[in-house]
Scaffold this motif. Structure first.
Motif, PDB file in Angstrom:
ATOM      1  N   ALA A   1      27.689  28.418  44.404  1.00 16.31           N
ATOM      2  CA  ALA A   1      28.990  28.890  43.917  1.00 16.31           C
ATOM      3  C   ALA A   1      30.086  28.594  44.933  1.00 16.31           C
ATOM      4  O   ALA A   1      31.173  28.133  44.567  1.00 16.31           O
ATOM      5  N   HIS A   2      29.822  28.845  46.218  1.00 16.79           N
ATOM      6  CA  HIS A   2      30.811  28.525  47.255  1.00 16.79           C
ATOM      7  C   HIS A   2      31.147  27.039  47.235  1.00 16.79           C
ATOM      8  O   HIS A   2      32.325  26.658  47.315  1.00 16.79           O
ATOM      9  N   ALA A   3      30.130  26.195  47.130  1.00 16.82           N
ATOM     10  CA  ALA A   3      30.355  24.745  47.143  1.00 16.82           C
ATOM     11  C   ALA A   3      31.195  24.300  45.947  1.00 16.82           C
ATOM     12  O   ALA A   3      32.125  23.500  46.095  1.00 16.82           O
ATOM     13  N   VAL A   4      30.888  24.831  44.775  1.00 20.11           N
ATOM     14  CA  VAL A   4      31.636  24.462  43.570  1.00 20.11           C
ATOM     15  C   VAL A   4      33.085  24.923  43.679  1.00 20.11           C
ATOM     16  O   VAL A   4      34.015  24.172  43.353  1.00 20.11           O
ATOM     17  N   LEU A   5      33.289  26.147  44.160  1.00 23.40           N
ATOM     18  CA  LEU A   5      34.654  26.660  44.296  1.00 23.40           C
ATOM     19  C   LEU A   5      35.433  25.882  45.357  1.00 23.40           C
ATOM     20  O   LEU A   5      36.619  25.601  45.189  1.00 23.40           O
ATOM     21  N   ARG A   6      34.761  25.519  46.455  1.00 17.52           N
ATOM     22  CA  ARG A   6      35.407  24.727  47.503  1.00 17.52           C
ATOM     23  C   ARG A   6      35.819  23.359  46.938  1.00 17.52           C
ATOM     24  O   ARG A   6      36.934  22.898  47.169  1.00 17.52           O
ATOM     25  N   GLN A   7      34.920  22.726  46.169  1.00 15.07           N
ATOM     26  CA  GLN A   7      35.246  21.438  45.555  1.00 15.07           C
ATOM     27  C   GLN A   7      36.396  21.579  44.558  1.00 15.07           C
ATOM     28  O   GLN A   7      37.145  20.637  44.339  1.00 15.07           O
ATOM     29  N   GLY A   8      36.515  22.754  43.955  1.00 12.41           N
ATOM     30  CA  GLY A   8      37.605  23.004  43.015  1.00 12.41           C
ATOM     31  C   GLY A   8      38.922  23.348  43.693  1.00 12.41           C
ATOM     32  O   GLY A   8      39.898  23.679  43.027  1.00 12.41           O
ATOM     33  N   GLY A   9      38.929  23.322  45.025  1.00 13.08           N
ATOM     34  CA  GLY A   9      40.169  23.529  45.759  1.00 13.08           C
ATOM     35  C   GLY A   9      40.451  24.972  46.143  1.00 13.08           C
ATOM     36  O   GLY A   9      41.545  25.281  46.616  1.00 13.08           O
ATOM     37  N   LYS A  10      39.502  25.875  45.959  1.00 10.16           N
ATOM     38  CA  LYS A  10      39.723  27.272  46.336  1.00 10.16           C
ATOM     39  C   LYS A  10      39.524  27.436  47.838  1.00 10.16           C
ATOM     40  O   LYS A  10      38.516  27.002  48.391  1.00 10.16           O
ATOM     41  N   ASN A  11      40.482  28.096  48.496  1.00 11.29           N
ATOM     42  CA  ASN A  11      40.322  28.344  49.924  1.00 11.29           C
ATOM     43  C   ASN A  11      39.392  29.530  50.144  1.00 11.29           C
ATOM     44  O   ASN A  11      38.963  30.195  49.203  1.00 11.29           O
ATOM     45  N   SER A  12      39.078  29.804  51.383  1.00 12.57           N
ATOM     46  CA  SER A  12      38.103  30.849  51.727  1.00 12.57           C
ATOM     47  C   SER A  12      38.494  32.213  51.163  1.00 12.57           C
ATOM     48  O   SER A  12      37.664  32.932  50.626  1.00 12.57           O
TER      49      SER A  12
END
Length: 181
Positions: free
Chosen positions: A128-139
């Motif tokens: 989930a972290h990886a997908v959200l990071r790829q989607g441009g979501k910051n920490s």
């Protein structure tokens, strides 16, 4: 009514080469998934055909969380609820798994006769972290939604497992009127 897996190249020849196994039926009905964390509980929901899982919401773990999960289950007319069972790479279960089992047991008693199942959740939060990071979501943005996204990853894996095996996923949690398998 059941959903069937479809593919561009199917039939006996595809199965002979192991490219596409025989499609299996997936039970029709909305499912919820619960990813239990020490601070938050992520919740996801499937579509009625059991094809796609989507994040639903994040609730605080603790007082009132079972009430909210029961309300979401009733509102969705859920076929079942999948609770993530955290295990190590070696297949061992630690304190997080004990907590997940307790939440699943308490939830099963609360929402009976709706079945509750435990399903392996290894790597759901990492994915989930990886997908959200790829989607441009910051920490900071990820922190607020990662638990629901992890629940969606868990639910999608459970749906795919049922589609592949033709059997309900995971381990049935005993509840009122239900025996352990």
């Amino acid at each position: 009514m059941v959903s069937r897996v479809s593919c561009a190249w199917s039939g006996p020849a595809a199965r002979d080469y192991g490219l596409h196994p025989e499609p299996t039926a997936v039970r029709r009905g909305v499912r919820l998934a619960v990813d239990v964390g020490s601070v938050r509980v992520g919740v996801a929901r499937s579509d009625p055909d059991g094809v796609l899982a989507s994040p639903l919401e994040v609730i605080a773990h603790g007082r009132g969380d079972l009430d909210r999960l029961a309300a979401l289950t009733a509102a969705a007319h859920a076929l079942e609820v999948i609770v993530g069972l955290p295990t190590t790479l070696a297949g061992r279960q630690g304190q997080a798994a004990v907590t997940a089992r307790q939440v699943a047991t308490d939830l099963a008693a609360r929402i009976a006769p709706v079945p509750v199942r435990l399903f392996d959740e290894r790597f759901t939060t990492t994915t989930a972290h990886a997908v959200l990071r790829q989607g441009g979501k910051n920490s900071r943005a990820r922190r607020a939604i990662v638990d629901a996204a992890a629940a969606a990853v868990l639910l999608q894996a459970a749906l795919d497992n049922e589609r592949a095996t033709g059997h309900p996923p995971g381990e049935l949690v005993p509840g009122p009127g239900r025996m352990a398998p």
